[in-house]
Design a protein around this motif. Structure first.
Motif, PDB file in Angstrom:
ATOM      1  N   ALA A 153      32.383 -17.508  10.402  1.00 40.37           N
ATOM      2  CA  ALA A 153      30.895 -17.045  10.520  1.00 40.37           C
ATOM      3  C   ALA A 153      30.825 -15.692  10.545  1.00 40.37           C
ATOM      4  O   ALA A 153      29.746 -15.053   9.818  1.00 40.37           O
ATOM      5  N   PHE A 154      31.904 -14.864  11.122  1.00 42.62           N
ATOM      6  CA  PHE A 154      31.834 -13.568  11.036  1.00 42.62           C
ATOM      7  C   PHE A 154      32.030 -12.923   9.526  1.00 42.62           C
ATOM      8  O   PHE A 154      31.045 -11.914   9.302  1.00 42.62           O
ATOM      9  N   ALA A 155      32.652 -13.711   8.552  1.00 38.76           N
ATOM     10  CA  ALA A 155      32.981 -13.394   7.338  1.00 38.76           C
ATOM     11  C   ALA A 155      31.535 -13.574   6.481  1.00 38.76           C
ATOM     12  O   ALA A 155      31.240 -12.431   5.766  1.00 38.76           O
ATOM     13  N   LEU A 156      31.041 -14.749   6.890  1.00 41.63           N
ATOM     14  CA  LEU A 156      29.938 -15.154   5.937  1.00 41.63           C
ATOM     15  C   LEU A 156      28.734 -13.974   6.113  1.00 41.63           C
ATOM     16  O   LEU A 156      27.936 -13.926   5.127  1.00 41.63           O
ATOM     17  N   ARG A 157      28.288 -13.917   7.392  1.00 44.77           N
ATOM     18  CA  ARG A 157      27.246 -12.890   7.940  1.00 44.77           C
ATOM     19  C   ARG A 157      27.293 -11.517   7.094  1.00 44.77           C
ATOM     20  O   ARG A 157      26.284 -11.030   7.031  1.00 44.77           O
ATOM     21  N   ARG A 158      28.565 -11.093   6.638  1.00 43.20           N
ATOM     22  CA  ARG A 158      28.739  -9.856   6.233  1.00 43.20           C
ATOM     23  C   ARG A 158      28.946 -10.025   4.659  1.00 43.20           C
ATOM     24  O   ARG A 158      28.875  -8.787   3.948  1.00 43.20           O
ATOM     25  N   LEU A 159      28.523 -11.105   4.152  1.00 44.26           N
ATOM     26  CA  LEU A 159      28.381 -11.214   2.445  1.00 44.26           C
ATOM     27  C   LEU A 159      26.826 -10.888   2.506  1.00 44.26           C
ATOM     28  O   LEU A 159      26.026 -11.263   2.785  1.00 44.26           O
ATOM     29  N   THR A 160      26.966 -10.317   1.020  1.00 49.47           N
ATOM     30  CA  THR A 160      25.635  -9.994   0.630  1.00 49.47           C
ATOM     31  C   THR A 160      25.278 -10.442  -0.729  1.00 49.47           C
ATOM     32  O   THR A 160      24.872 -11.374  -1.040  1.00 49.47           O
ATOM     33  N   ASP A 161      25.915  -9.516  -1.898  1.00 50.48           N
ATOM     34  CA  ASP A 161      25.866  -9.771  -3.357  1.00 50.48           C
ATOM     35  C   ASP A 161      26.795 -10.523  -3.565  1.00 50.48           C
ATOM     36  O   ASP A 161      26.967 -10.675  -4.977  1.00 50.48           O
ATOM     37  N   GLU A 162      28.006 -10.783  -2.983  1.00 46.68           N
ATOM     38  CA  GLU A 162      29.109 -11.352  -3.580  1.00 46.68           C
ATOM     39  C   GLU A 162      28.792 -12.898  -3.766  1.00 46.68           C
ATOM     40  O   GLU A 162      28.158 -13.503  -3.229  1.00 46.68           O
ATOM     41  N   PRO A 163      29.498 -13.302  -4.844  1.00 50.12           N
ATOM     42  CA  PRO A 163      29.098 -14.484  -5.365  1.00 50.12           C
ATOM     43  C   PRO A 163      30.064 -15.723  -4.531  1.00 50.12           C
ATOM     44  O   PRO A 163      30.985 -16.228  -4.852  1.00 50.12           O
ATOM     45  N   VAL A 164      29.619 -16.036  -2.974  1.00 54.00           N
ATOM     46  CA  VAL A 164      30.456 -16.839  -2.643  1.00 54.00           C
ATOM     47  C   VAL A 164      29.306 -17.863  -1.853  1.00 54.00           C
ATOM     48  O   VAL A 164      28.476 -17.678  -1.070  1.00 54.00           O
ATOM     49  N   VAL A 165      29.633 -19.134  -2.209  1.00 60.67           N
ATOM     50  CA  VAL A 165      28.698 -20.127  -1.709  1.00 60.67           C
ATOM     51  C   VAL A 165      29.299 -20.974  -0.860  1.00 60.67           C
ATOM     52  O   VAL A 165      30.567 -21.388  -0.817  1.00 60.67           O
ATOM     53  N   VAL A 166      28.435 -21.662   0.295  1.00 66.31           N
ATOM     54  CA  VAL A 166      29.047 -22.601   1.133  1.00 66.31           C
ATOM     55  C   VAL A 166      28.261 -24.068   1.069  1.00 66.31           C
ATOM     56  O   VAL A 166      27.142 -24.281   0.624  1.00 66.31           O
ATOM     57  N   VAL A 167      29.061 -24.974   0.771  1.00 64.94           N
ATOM     58  CA  VAL A 167      28.418 -26.344   0.536  1.00 64.94           C
ATOM     59  C   VAL A 167      29.007 -27.029   1.730  1.00 64.94           C
ATOM     60  O   VAL A 167      30.247 -27.377   1.881  1.00 64.94           O
ATOM     61  N   ALA A 168      28.022 -27.521   2.816  1.00 66.28           N
ATOM     62  CA  ALA A 168      28.719 -28.325   3.896  1.00 66.28           C
ATOM     63  C   ALA A 168      27.928 -29.303   4.272  1.00 66.28           C
ATOM     64  O   ALA A 168      26.878 -29.688   3.752  1.00 66.28           O
ATOM     65  N   SER A 169      28.501 -30.484   5.118  1.00 66.12           N
ATOM     66  CA  SER A 169      27.925 -31.520   5.633  1.00 66.12           C
ATOM     67  C   SER A 169      27.822 -31.540   6.942  1.00 66.12           C
ATOM     68  O   SER A 169      28.791 -31.052   7.731  1.00 66.12           O
ATOM     69  N   ARG A 170      27.083 -32.161   7.549  1.00 67.53           N
ATOM     70  CA  ARG A 170      26.613 -32.339   8.793  1.00 67.53           C
ATOM     71  C   ARG A 170      26.204 -33.629   9.250  1.00 67.53           C
ATOM     72  O   ARG A 170      25.208 -34.282   8.620  1.00 67.53           O
ATOM     73  N   ARG A 171      27.021 -34.422  10.065  1.00 67.79           N
ATOM     74  CA  ARG A 171      26.565 -35.696  10.406  1.00 67.79           C
ATOM     75  C   ARG A 171      25.478 -35.734  11.560  1.00 67.79           C
ATOM     76  O   ARG A 171      25.470 -34.939  12.301  1.00 67.79           O
ATOM     77  N   GLU A 172      24.224 -36.616  11.056  1.00 65.03           N
ATOM     78  CA  GLU A 172      23.116 -36.630  12.075  1.00 65.03           C
ATOM     79  C   GLU A 172      23.546 -36.842  13.293  1.00 65.03           C
ATOM     80  O   GLU A 172      24.513 -37.673  13.590  1.00 65.03           O
ATOM     81  N   GLY A 173      22.911 -36.117  14.379  1.00 69.55           N
ATOM     82  CA  GLY A 173      23.287 -36.522  15.826  1.00 69.55           C
ATOM     83  C   GLY A 173      24.434 -35.708  16.278  1.00 69.55           C
ATOM     84  O   GLY A 173      24.585 -35.519  17.463  1.00 69.55           O
ATOM     85  N   GLU A 174      25.179 -34.803  15.559  1.00 66.73           N
ATOM     86  CA  GLU A 174      26.028 -34.029  15.986  1.00 66.73           C
ATOM     87  C   GLU A 174      25.492 -32.732  15.388  1.00 66.73           C
ATOM     88  O   GLU A 174      25.160 -32.284  14.496  1.00 66.73           O
ATOM     89  N   ALA A 175      25.892 -31.756  16.335  1.00 67.90           N
ATOM     90  CA  ALA A 175      25.467 -30.195  16.146  1.00 67.90           C
ATOM     91  C   ALA A 175      26.305 -29.290  15.519  1.00 67.90           C
ATOM     92  O   ALA A 175      27.775 -29.698  15.446  1.00 67.90           O
ATOM     93  N   LEU A 176      26.335 -28.307  14.643  1.00 67.49           N
ATOM     94  CA  LEU A 176      27.124 -27.422  14.003  1.00 67.49           C
ATOM     95  C   LEU A 176      27.604 -26.555  15.091  1.00 67.49           C
ATOM     96  O   LEU A 176      26.757 -26.285  16.138  1.00 67.49           O
ATOM     97  N   PRO A 177      28.743 -26.095  15.208  1.00 67.01           N
ATOM     98  CA  PRO A 177      29.047 -25.046  16.005  1.00 67.01           C
ATOM     99  C   PRO A 177      27.930 -23.891  15.842  1.00 67.01           C
ATOM    100  O   PRO A 177      27.555 -23.514  14.999  1.00 67.01           O
TER     101      PRO A 177
END
Ligand SMILES: Nc1ncnc2c1ncn2[C@@H]1O[C@H](COP(=O)(O)OP(=O)(O)OP(=O)(O)O)[C@@H](O)[C@H]1O
Ligand SMILES: [Mg+2]
Length: 617
Positions: A153-177
Motif C-alpha cells: 500500500a505504501f508503494a502503490l500510493r506513491r505511484l503516479t505516472d508510472e505504468p503499474v496496474v493492480v488487478v485484484a480479487s476480493r471474495r464477497e463478505g470478506e474485507a480487504l486489509p
C-alpha cells in the motif's frame, strides 16, 4: 447423459468482463481493477485471464495468491509478488533498502527497517516499470498478510505516472486489509462485479470440464441449485455423475459447504487427517509436509486422485480455496488444536511455529506465553510490527491471571507494536484499558508515556505525564524519563519556563539515579527551552549533554539525541557550519539505525542547506 473426454480450461460466458479487463489494460498510468463476487463464481479465472492478456502485451507480471492459512505469515505475499523480479533491479537500490528487502524476503538474515523496506518495494516497482508496464495481480486480496499489505500500500500510493496496474480479487463478505482498500482508492480503483453465469455457460463448462452432456432438465436443476455459480455447478454435476443418476435422484446440497463436506467424506480417514494438515499450512513445500505427516505420499494420494489437492512446483495445496476452508472449517476444534500442536513442533520457521503454538493453546500457560512474546519481538525486528502485535496479544491472552507484571508488560508490548504498525486506534484502546486496570506503577507510567505519542492534544499529553509522575513517585530514574518527556511537551506547547523547570528537576533525578542517558537528555532539553524562551545559547549545557551522550555510547534514540538538539540550536544561532557538522554526524547514526529516525534528521539538514542558500542540495 453422454460422456466425452474433458477438453479445455477455457473461460466461458465472460465476454463482457473480458472486455472490461481489456479496456482497463490499455491504460498507461497507475490504477487498479478490483474483481468482486461470491466464492466460486469465477474471480480467479478472470484474474488469470488478465494476467494472460498482460503477458501477451509483453508486460512484467508480479503475482501472488495468498491462502487463508498464510494471512498470518509476514511478507508471504510480498515474497511471492516480488519473487525473482527483485534480482533484476535490486543492485540499483540504495544499500539500506536492499538489506531491508532481502531481509523481509528471508534471503538473508537481517534486521528489517520498515521505511527502508517500503521505499525499497516502491523502488522495485518503479525500476521494473521503466522497462515495461507492470501488472501486480493479487488473487484473494482479502488474505494478504498485514505486513505485505501495508508495504504494498505504501508503494502503490506513491505511484503516479508510472505504468503499474493492480488487478485484484476480493471474495464477497470478506474485507480487504484497510491499507489496501485505501491504497487502491488512492490510485483510482474500478470495481468489476463478477455475476452468476447463464444456463448455457454452465452447460458448456460442465461439458468441457467434466466431459458430461446433461439432459436439459438436469442442467436446469443444477443451474438453479448453483445459482449460476460454476464451482457449485461443477461439484453438483460431478457428484451426480458418480452417483450415475443424471442428477435426478440425489438430494441436492443447499450450500457449497455441504457439497464440499460430502466430497471429503468419501475419502479414507487418514487422507482427511492429511488434508487438515495441508489446510493448516496453506501451500506447504512437500518436504515440510514430509516432516508433519508420516508416509505422506500414500496418505494424500486419494486426495490427489480426487483432484482435491494438487502439486505445483514442489508445493502441495488445495485445488480450490473452498476445499481448504471446507476441510479446516469442517474439522472439530480439538482436531484443529491437535494439528497446530503437532505443527508447532515440526515447521522450520520460528514465527510459524509460534503461530501454531498460539492456535494450539486455549488455556493460560506461562511457557507458551513466553515463547510467543519472544516470537513477537523477533517479528518486530524483522519489520513486521503487525505480526508482532498479534503474537503479543496471544502472549497476553495466555498469561496466567496471577502473573500481573507479565500481563501488564505484554499488553504494553501489544500496544507498542500496534502503534508501530500504524494502528493508533487499537494501541490507544489497549493503553486506556491498561491505565484503567493498573494501580500506580512504572507499567502504568509507561502506558501513559506511550499514549502521549498517540494523543494529538498537547494539553492532554501534559495531564497524562502529570499522572505518570504520580505513578512513579520515589523512583528517580523513571521520574527523570517522565520529566524529560514533559519538558519536550511543554516546549512544544510554548511553555518554555515550565519546560526549563521540568528539565532541571529531570536532571537532578537523573543524577540521583545515576542515569547518564536521562541526564544528557535533561541538559539538552533545558538548553533547548532556554533558547526558545529568547535566552542566549547555553553552550556549556549543550557540551556537557553531548559529552554524556558519547560517554553512553551514543545509544540515545535519535529523536531525543542531545547532538541533534545541539545541531538545532546551532541552526537557530545561524552557526550553519556547526549545525551541518553535527546534523551529518547524527544522520550517519540514523542511517545505521533506521530510516524513520533519519527522516527527522533530514528535515534539519534540509533547513540548514536552505539557509546556506544551497537550494539544490
Ligand atoms: N467462466 C468460466 N469458464 C469456465 N470455468 C469457470 C469459469 N468461471 C469459473 N470456472 C470454474 O469454476 C471454478 C471456480 O472458479 P474460481 O476459482 O475462479 O472462483 P473464485 O471466484 O475465484 O472463487 P473463490 O472466491 O473461492 O476463490 C473453477 O474450477 C473454475 O475453473
Ligand atoms: Mg479464487
Amino acid at each position: 447423459m453422454a460422456t466425452a473426454p474433458p477438453t479445455t480450461d477455457a473461460l466461458v460466458g465472460r465476454d463482457a468482463e473480458l472486455e472490461s479487463i481489456r479496456a482497463f489494460l490499455t491504460r498507461s498510468t497507475a490504477g487498479a481493477l478490483l474483481l468482486e463476487g461470491e466464492a466460486g463464481i469465477g474471480k480467479t479465472m478472470l484474474v488469470a485471464a488478465a494476467v494472460a492478456d498482460a503477458t501477451e502485451r509483453g508486460w512484467q507480471v508480479l503475482e501472488c495468491r495468498p491462502a487463508a492459512a498464510e494471512a498470518q505469515l509476514p511478507f508471504a505475499a510480498l515474497a511471492d509478488a516480488l519473487g525473482d523480479a527483485v534480482d533484476e533491479v535490486i543492485p540499483a537500490l540504495p544499500a539500506p533498502q536492499r538489506t531491508a528487502l532481502l531481509g523481509a524476503l528471508r534471503r538473508i538474515e537481517a534486521d528489517v527497517d520498515r521505511l527502508a523496506l517500503s521505499s525499497g518495494a516502491l523502488g522495485v516497482l518503479r525500476a521494473l516499470a521503466e522497462y515495461r508496464p507492470v501488472i501486480l495481480a493479487i488473487d484473494d486480496a482479502q488474505w494478504l498478510d498485514a505486513p505485505s499489505a501495508n508495504v504494498l500500500a505504501f508503494a502503490l500510493r506513491r505511484l503516479t505516472d508510472e505504468p503499474v496496474v493492480v488487478v485484484a480479487s476480493r471474495r464477497e463478505g470478506e474485507a480487504l486489509p484497510p491499507a489496501v482498500e485505501a491504497a487502491l482508492t488512492a490510485i483510482g480503483v474500478e470495481r468489476l462485479p463478477v455475476p452468476p453465469l447463464s444456463l448455457g455457460a454452465i452447460g458448456r463448462i460442465i461439458r468441457s470440464r467434466l466431459g458430461l452432456s446433461l439432459h436439459r432438465p438436469a442442467l436446469i436443476r443444477i443451474h438453479e441449485a448453483s445459482r449460476g455459480n460454476p464451482f457449485f455447478a461443477l461439484e453438483l454435476a460431478a457428484a451426480a455423475a458418480t452417483a450415475g443418476d443424471g442428477a435426478g435422484a440425489l438430494p441436492v446440497p443447499e450450500t457449497v459447504r455441504e457439497l464440499v463436506q460430502r466430497r471429503l467424506a468419501a475419502l479414507p480417514k487418514d487422507a482427511r487427517g492429511g488434508l487438515l494438515v495441508v489446510a493448516a499450512l496453506g501451500h506447504p513445500a512437500t518436504d515440510v509436509l514430509a516432516h508433519a505427516v508420516e508416509d505422506w505420499q500414500r496418505v494424500v494420494a486419494p486426495a490427489l486422485d480426487a483432484g482435491i489437492l494438487e502439486v505445483r512446483s514442489g508445493r502441495i495445496g488445495f485445488a480450490h480455496p473452498l476445499l481448504a476452508s471446507g476441510v479446516y472449517g469442517g474439522a472439530a476444534e480439538h482436531e484443529r488444536r491437535a494439528v497446530h500442536d503437532m505443527l508447532a513442533r515440526v515447521v522450520p520457521d520460528p514465527e510459524q511455529r509460534a503461530w501454531h503454538l498460539a492456535h494450539a493453546t486455549a488455556r493460560a500457560d506461562e511457557d507458551v506465553a513466553t515463547t510467543l512474546e519472544r516470537a513477537a519481538a523477533g517479528a518486530a525486528v524483522r519489520g513486521a510490527p503487525e505480526t508482532a502485535a498479534e503474537l503479543a496479544e496471544h502472549a497476553h491472552r495466555l498469561t496466567p491471571r496471577e502473573h500481573l507484571d507479565e500481563r501488564a508488560s505484554r499488553a504494553l508490548q501489544t500496544a507498542t507494536y500496534a502503534w508501530a504498525a500504524g494502528d493508533a486506534t487499537r494501541s490507544r484502546g489497549i493503553l486506556v484499558d491498561l491505565i484503567g486496570t493498573l494501580g500506580p506503577s512504572p507499567a502504568r507510567a509507561a502506558a501513559r508515556q506511550l499514549l502521549v505519542k498517540i494523543v494529538d492534544d498537547i494539553a492532554e499529553t501534559i495531564d497524562l505525564l502529570g499522572d505518570a509522575l504520580d505513578d512513579v513517585a520515589g523512583n528517580a530514574a523513571a521520574e527523570a524519563s517522565v520529566l524529560n518527556l514533559l519538558a519536550r511537551q511543554r516546549t512544544w506547547a510554548g511553555d518554555f519556563r515550565g519546560a526549563i523547570r521540568e528539565a532541571e528537576t529531570a536532571a537532578r533525578r537523573a543524577a540521583e539515579s545515576g542515569s547518564t542517558a536521562e541526564l544528557a537528555v535533561a541538559l539538552a532539553r533545558e538548553a533547548q527551552a532556554r533558547v526558545c524562551s529568547g535566552e542566549r545559547t547555553q553552550h556549556e549545557l549543550l557540551d556537557r549533554a553531548v559529552a554524556l551522550e558519547r560517554e553512553g555510547g551514543d545509544s540515545i534514540p535519535v529523536g531525543d539525541s542531545p547532538t541533534r538538539i545541539r545541531a538545532l540550536c546551532a541552526l537557530w544561532d545561524d552557526d550553519l557550519e556547526t549545525a551541518w557538522e553535527l546534523a551529518t554526524a547524527v544522520d550517519r547514526r540514523a542511517q545505521a539505525v533506521s530510516e524513520s529516525w533519519r527522516a527527522i534528521v533530514l528535515t534539519t539538514l534540509a533547513e540548514i542547506e536552505l539557509r546556506r542558500g544551497s537550494m539544490a542540495n
